[in-house]
Each structure stands twice: as C-alpha cells, then as structure tokens.
Motif scaffolding. Structure first.
Motif, short mmCIF file in Angstrom:
data_model
loop_
_atom_site.label_atom_id
_atom_site.label_comp_id
_atom_site.label_asym_id
_atom_site.label_seq_id
_atom_site.Cartn_x
_atom_site.Cartn_y
_atom_site.Cartn_z
N ALA A 136 59.37 17.04 10.88
CA ALA A 136 59.50 16.30 12.01
C ALA A 136 58.90 14.90 11.75
CB ALA A 136 58.82 16.94 13.15
N THR A 137 58.99 13.92 12.44
CA THR A 137 58.35 12.59 12.42
C THR A 137 58.16 11.99 13.77
OG1 THR A 137 58.83 10.65 10.91
CG2 THR A 137 60.83 11.47 12.38
N ILE A 138 57.45 10.80 13.40
CA ILE A 138 57.25 10.09 14.62
C ILE A 138 57.78 8.63 14.25
CG2 ILE A 138 55.31 8.63 15.66
CD1 ILE A 138 55.18 11.45 16.70
N LEU A 139 58.47 7.99 15.20
CA LEU A 139 59.27 6.72 15.18
C LEU A 139 58.85 5.86 16.13
CD1 LEU A 139 62.84 7.92 14.29
CD2 LEU A 139 61.19 7.17 12.70
N THR A 140 58.40 4.74 15.97
CA THR A 140 57.94 3.94 17.06
C THR A 140 59.27 2.79 17.57
OG1 THR A 140 57.33 2.09 15.56
CG2 THR A 140 55.62 3.86 16.14
N PHE A 141 59.11 2.53 18.94
CA PHE A 141 59.83 1.64 19.60
C PHE A 141 59.36 0.88 20.66
CE2 PHE A 141 59.84 5.32 22.08
CZ PHE A 141 59.73 5.06 23.22
N GLY A 142 59.73 0.11 21.46
CA GLY A 142 59.25 -0.77 22.38
C GLY A 142 58.60 -1.91 21.77
N SER A 143 57.66 -2.75 22.32
CA SER A 143 57.24 -3.82 21.77
C SER A 143 56.56 -3.54 20.49
CB SER A 143 56.07 -4.28 22.91
OG SER A 143 54.94 -3.34 22.90
N SER A 151 47.42 -7.61 21.82
CA SER A 151 46.04 -6.56 21.49
C SER A 151 45.93 -5.71 22.68
CB SER A 151 44.84 -7.64 21.74
OG SER A 151 44.88 -8.63 20.82
N GLY A 152 46.48 -5.80 23.95
CA GLY A 152 46.43 -4.92 24.82
C GLY A 152 47.68 -3.76 25.07
N SER A 153 48.55 -3.97 24.06
CA SER A 153 49.66 -3.09 24.24
C SER A 153 49.58 -1.69 23.99
CB SER A 153 50.94 -3.73 23.45
OG SER A 153 50.97 -5.21 23.78
N ASP A 154 50.34 -0.80 24.69
CA ASP A 154 50.31 0.49 24.37
C ASP A 154 51.35 0.68 23.25
OD1 ASP A 154 52.81 0.27 25.60
OD2 ASP A 154 52.14 1.79 27.14
N ILE A 155 51.44 2.03 22.64
CA ILE A 155 52.34 2.44 21.65
C ILE A 155 53.32 3.25 22.09
CG2 ILE A 155 52.44 3.32 19.26
CD1 ILE A 155 49.89 2.56 18.60
N ASP A 156 54.36 3.00 21.97
CA ASP A 156 55.85 3.64 22.31
C ASP A 156 56.23 4.53 20.98
OD1 ASP A 156 56.28 3.19 25.18
OD2 ASP A 156 57.03 1.25 24.26
N PRO A 197 61.35 12.59 29.75
CA PRO A 197 60.09 13.43 29.59
C PRO A 197 59.31 13.04 28.46
CG PRO A 197 62.06 14.83 30.14
CD PRO A 197 62.60 13.46 29.72
N LEU A 198 57.96 12.70 28.80
CA LEU A 198 57.37 12.50 27.71
C LEU A 198 55.57 12.98 28.03
CD1 LEU A 198 55.97 8.75 28.17
CD2 LEU A 198 57.18 9.80 30.01
N MET A 199 54.80 12.93 27.02
CA MET A 199 53.30 12.94 27.18
C MET A 199 52.81 11.81 26.99
SD MET A 199 52.15 16.46 25.08
CE MET A 199 53.16 16.16 23.70
N LYS A 200 51.62 11.46 27.99
CA LYS A 200 50.78 10.11 27.92
C LYS A 200 49.33 10.41 27.34
CE LYS A 200 51.62 6.85 30.73
NZ LYS A 200 52.44 6.01 30.26
N PHE A 201 49.03 9.88 26.64
CA PHE A 201 47.48 10.12 25.97
C PHE A 201 46.86 8.93 25.59
CE2 PHE A 201 50.46 11.69 22.95
CZ PHE A 201 49.87 11.31 21.73
N LYS A 202 45.72 8.82 25.31
CA LYS A 202 45.07 7.83 24.29
C LYS A 202 44.18 8.67 22.87
CE LYS A 202 43.48 4.78 27.89
NZ LYS A 202 42.22 3.98 28.52
N PHE A 203 44.82 7.88 21.94
CA PHE A 203 44.47 8.19 20.62
C PHE A 203 43.56 7.18 19.86
CE2 PHE A 203 44.35 9.72 16.43
CZ PHE A 203 44.99 11.09 16.49
#
Length: 565
Positions: A136-143, A151-156, A197-203
């Motif tokens: 499986a993999t992780i792909l980023t999108f959004g900003s 600096s303050g942006s989250d990660i989609d 649907p999604l999960m939200k968290f801080k890493f």
C-alpha cells in the motif's frame, strides 16, 4: 483597427501578436494601427517567440508615448521581485527544516501502511507469496501535493490500499489502532459519515487528514499513477471521491506550463482569499482546488508572463468572467451542460475528469462576495505604474466589524476537545443549509470562515460570526433558524455530541479579537533598477494617465533623493 492581442517587447519597441500570429511592430506599420490599454486579453495561449518578452498590456500606452521599453520591463520585473519579497515576509514558504520534517512524516506513514497491509494480507489468509507481494502507499494532495503549503499548513495524505483491505474494518479499526499506539500520534479521531471518510490526527505535531481508497489490485506501487485507467477499474464511489484530490493535483501540475510560476501565483491567490474572507468550500466559497484551477487557467494562457503580470491578469480575467460559463483547462474536453442548481453559479471543471466539476457550496451571497473581491483585486492591480503601489493593500484583511452592523453568532461547544472537533466538523459540513435559510429570511449573509473562542464559556467551544446586511425585516427570528438547523444537525446523529446556540449580536458587541485588524503589513513595491549604479525614483506629471512620467536618476542617496546628477 483594434485587435484582441497579447503584447511583447523587443529592444527597440513594442510588438504584438494578432490572431493570424503575425508579429507587427508599432513603429513600422503604415498606416499606423490604433490601440488602447483597455483591449481584452486574448484567452488563447500566445505562440512562443524567441527574443521577445511579454509586456503587461497596460504598458502599451506608455510605449506608444516613447518611453523606454527596457526600463518599463525592468520595472515589471521589480514588481514581481517585490511580490516575492512580500511572500517571504509573510512566511508563505516553509523553511528547509520544516520541509525535512514533513518529508520524514510522510516516509514514516508509508512505512506504517506497508506494515499494516502485510498484517491485513496475513489475517485474510492469503498465500505467502501474495502476503510478500502485498503493498500500500501514501500519496499527498491538497496544498502540500501542489507545493504551495506554508508553515502552518496541514498535510492531505491519501492511503491507497489493495482489494482485500476494507475501509470499515482494516482502515478505521486496524490502521487506526496502529496509529493510536504510536507516541508520535495524538488527537486521532475518525470521521466516517463524511462524503470522503477519513482519519484526522497529528503526527509529530503536524496535522494530517488521511482518507482511504481501495484499488482492485494485489499490490499498489509506491508512486502509483492514478491517471492510468488500469488502476481505476471497478472501484467504488467512495474510493473514487477519495482519489479525486490526488488525480486533480497531478493533472494541474501536468497542465501548468511553468510550475514554479504557477505555485507562486497560487500562494498569492490563496493568501489574498483567506485575508479577504472568501476561502473555504464549507463556508460557500472557493476551496484550494478551485483556486488551483483558476491559477492554472491564467498560467496556461500566459505562459511567458511575469508573476506580477499574472496577478493582474488573474483578477481582470475573473472579475469580468461571464459566470456561469465553466472554467476548464486546455488539454481537457469541454465540460458537459451544467445543472441549474445554485451550486453551479461559478462552475469549475475538475481537470482529471471531463464529466465532473469541483464540489461547490456557493450561494447567492457568497457569489456576490467572491465577485466583489475579484473586482477589488482588479481595481488595485490594474494601475501597475502607480508610484505609491503597495502589495500589502491587496492583502488587507476584510473589515467585518466596519462592514456589517449585525452578526449571527454561531457558538458550538462540547464537553471535551475530542468531541468538539468532531462536532464542529459535522456542523461545518452542513453550513450551506444554514446559509441558505438566512438568505431566505435576510436576503444576504456573509459567512466569515474565521473561528474564535468565547473565553466566557467554561466548556471547549468554537464561535463564528456571520455578517448580516440590513433588510426589510427589522428582526430576524433566530430561534426559528436555530431550531430548523438543529433538526438538520440531528440527521445522522442519534444524540448530537455537542451543543449549538445561534444569536444575533451588534457590531458594538463583538469581542476585541474580532474587531481588531490583525493582518500583518507587507512591503511596498520596489522600483529600484538592480543593474544600474544610479538610484531612480518615480516622477509625476499631471499631463499623463496615472500621473506617471518616468524615472529620474539621482545620486543614489536615500536621504536626499532629489540631488540628481
């Protein structure tokens, strides 16, 4: 004789392209052509011409009057440099250390989902060779995926799994528990009832939004090409919606002729939209993907333009765009006929699909606000030779407290922060119905996306203030609106996890945090010519448009600029 045209400059003067792509020089045409600075910019991409540089159409009048095009072009470049400096002062570009931290977080997430998918394959009792091959993999999108985060942006980030990994059990249970057990992960919660649907968290302190998509394959390549139809076969509707962000990002970056200029333009546009209160899809405005398509649209049609020129063209283009005519990028099919639904007041085609539009919550009120801000942006950026021009004015925060006499106060509270996060997300996803109801009763409502905290309440809370315009109704029945909207909120929740209170307050009753203008000031435009040893300053005259005559050489002294030589 007038033409719709794009202008260029050579070392001797100005040229422009006419529809038959013939280069014509102003000073060599007999009889001379008439031209004015109000010409419409040709929406088609101009041909590339080596040796020529694009000129802002507003400079043409000055070129005809005999001004040195080289000096005017350098001023145009300096205006772009001043904008880049403004962006740096506003910290729109993250530091190298912040970039490294984000990359490390993404790398760790990829390792976690690889370990997760092996466990899922083993629990499904797949053959050993398939367990070894599973990925499986992780792909980023959004900003972040577009490279325009700050600096303050989250990660989609999108978790893409194989056919045997399910959302209900494997993603929301097993992967959730694996993440929750890690010390780097905090504030994790699931949003299962959203359209995506999604999960939200801080890493490691970085906010992550993580939806899931299931592909009908045994192994998902690390950099899977989601524009390839092979990977899109027979996927479910939820996965299709989850994939749209990644696919849209990739299409936009492929279609933008100059990615760096596109990114700079989009950073500026997003900052402007947030400062002016017209950013946020849930509040009825444009979201990130909408502005990304609009920025790419301008870049496609003016691939050789400078950054400051792109800003000017952006506002001119969309201030006078004939909505509801759809906006779509070159290289994509003409979109289908749009619905008469009010959500399609400002349709923008998703670049990854010819039959889909960017999801929109636009209403009559937000349509008016967006158009008004486009017109304001055009008015501020069209006079490019104003000596007193300052980029900071364009980005001044919208003065809500001065603009509106009354506000709807929306106070959302819950017993703890975890419940509050879920409750606020649920309510915001239904804000459009509240906005439409207020429009029915009041005629106009400005749903400010800014969030505040009521310090007088003991419970964790989030407060919104939406501006109201005076109407024929002296008093709005806010209790009726509250009750009606609460019924909408309860749909999907057996027992709502939080509380909501609507009230009407006057501008004089707003807390200080709302009335204070907290926008940071930018830097003024720099008109200094870098490759000249002498300092030059703008000179005014009453006989020319915008009172600008040219540049006067000085002795370079900032204290005594009039001591020319």
């Amino acid at each position: 004789m007038e033409f719709e045209t794009n202008y260029y400059s050579d070392t001797e003067g100005a040229v422009f392209w006419v529809p038959n792509q013939e280069a014509i020089h102003f000073r060599r045409v007999n009889p001379p052509l008439t031209c004015n600075s109000g010409l419409h910019i040709n929406p088609r991409r101009p041909p590339f011409c080596p040796g020529f540089s694009p000129v802002n159409p507003l400079l043409v009048g000055f070129l005809e009057l005999g001004f040195d095009p080289d000096v005017l072009m350098k001023m145009e470049v300096q205006r772009s440099i001043s904008l880049l400096q403004f962006m740096a002062d506003e910290r729109l570009v993250p530091s190298p250390e912040e970039e490294i931290k984000r990359r490390n977080v993404i790398a760790k997430l990829k390792q976690i989902v690889m370990h997760w998918v092996k466990r899922v394959a083993y629990q499904c009792q797949l053959p050993k060779n398939r367990v070894r091959a599973a990925s499986a993999t992780i792909l980023t999108f959004g900003s972040y995926g577009l490279g325009v985060h700050n600096s303050g942006s989250d990660i989609d980030a999108l978790c893409v799994g194989p056919y045997f990994a399910t959302m209900a059990e494997d993603f929301f249970v097993l992967l959730h528990n694996m993440l929750a057990s890690r010390p780097e992960v905090t504030e994790i919660h699931c949003i299962k009832d959203a359209k995506v649907p999604l999960m939200k968290f801080k890493f490691d302190g970085l906010s992550i939004d993580l939806p899931f998509a299931q592909l009908k394959v045994i192994s998902v390549p690390e950099n899977v090409d989601l524009l390839n139809p092979f990977f899109l076969r027979n996927i479910d509707d939820t996965s299709w919606r989850s994939l749209s962000g990644v696919r849209a990002n990739k299409s936009i970056l492929q279609l933008a002729p100059n990615v760096e200029l596109f990114q700079s333009l989009l950073r500026c546009v997003k900052l402007w939209a947030k400062r002016r209160g017209v950013y946020g899809n849930l509040h009825g405005f444009f979201g990130g993907v909408h502005f990304a398509v609009l920025a790419a649209f301008v870049c496609q049609r003016h691939p050789n333009a400078s950054l400051s020129l792109l800003i000017s063209i952006f506002f001119k283009t969309f201030a006078f765009w004939p909505w509801p005519r759809p906006v779509f990028l070159h290289g994509r099919m003409m979109p289908p006929t749009i619905s008469s639904d009010s959500r399609f007041l400002m349709p923008i085609q998703l670049p990854c699909s010819p039959n889909e539009y960017c999801h929109s919550n636009i209403t009559r009120s937000t349509f008016f606000r967006i158009r008004t801000e486009f017109l304001r942006g055009h008015a501020l950026t069209k006079d490019i030779l104003r000596p007193d021009f300052s980029w900071s004015i364009l980005f001044d925060p919208f003065p809500y407290a001065k603009k509106y006499a009354q506000f709807v106060k929306i106070c959302l509270s819950a017993s703890n922060q975890d419940e509050l996060r879920g409750w606020v997300g649920w309510v915001k996803s239904r804000f459009r119905s509240l906005l439409v109801k207020l429009e029915e009763l009041q005629g106009f409502c400005d749903p400010s996306p800014l969030e505040y905290v009521d310090v007088d309440l003991a419970a964790p809370n989030v407060v919104f203030y939406w501006g109201l315009q005076p109407s024929r109704r002296d008093v709005i029945d806010i209790d009726f609106v509250d009750e009606d909207f609460m019924k909408n909120m309860s749909n999907g929740y057996r027992v709502p996890p939080g509380r909501m209170k609507l009230s009407v307050v006057k501008a004089s009753q707003l807390p200080k945090s709302v009335t204070c203008n907290t926008g940071s000031k930018g830097v003024r435009a720099r008109w200094r010519i870098l490759d000249n040893s002498q300092r030059k300053i703008p000179v005014r005259t009453n006989s020319l448009p915008q009172e600008f005559a040219g540049l006067m050489a000085t002795n370079g002294s900032a204290e005594f600029p009039s001591a020319g030589v």
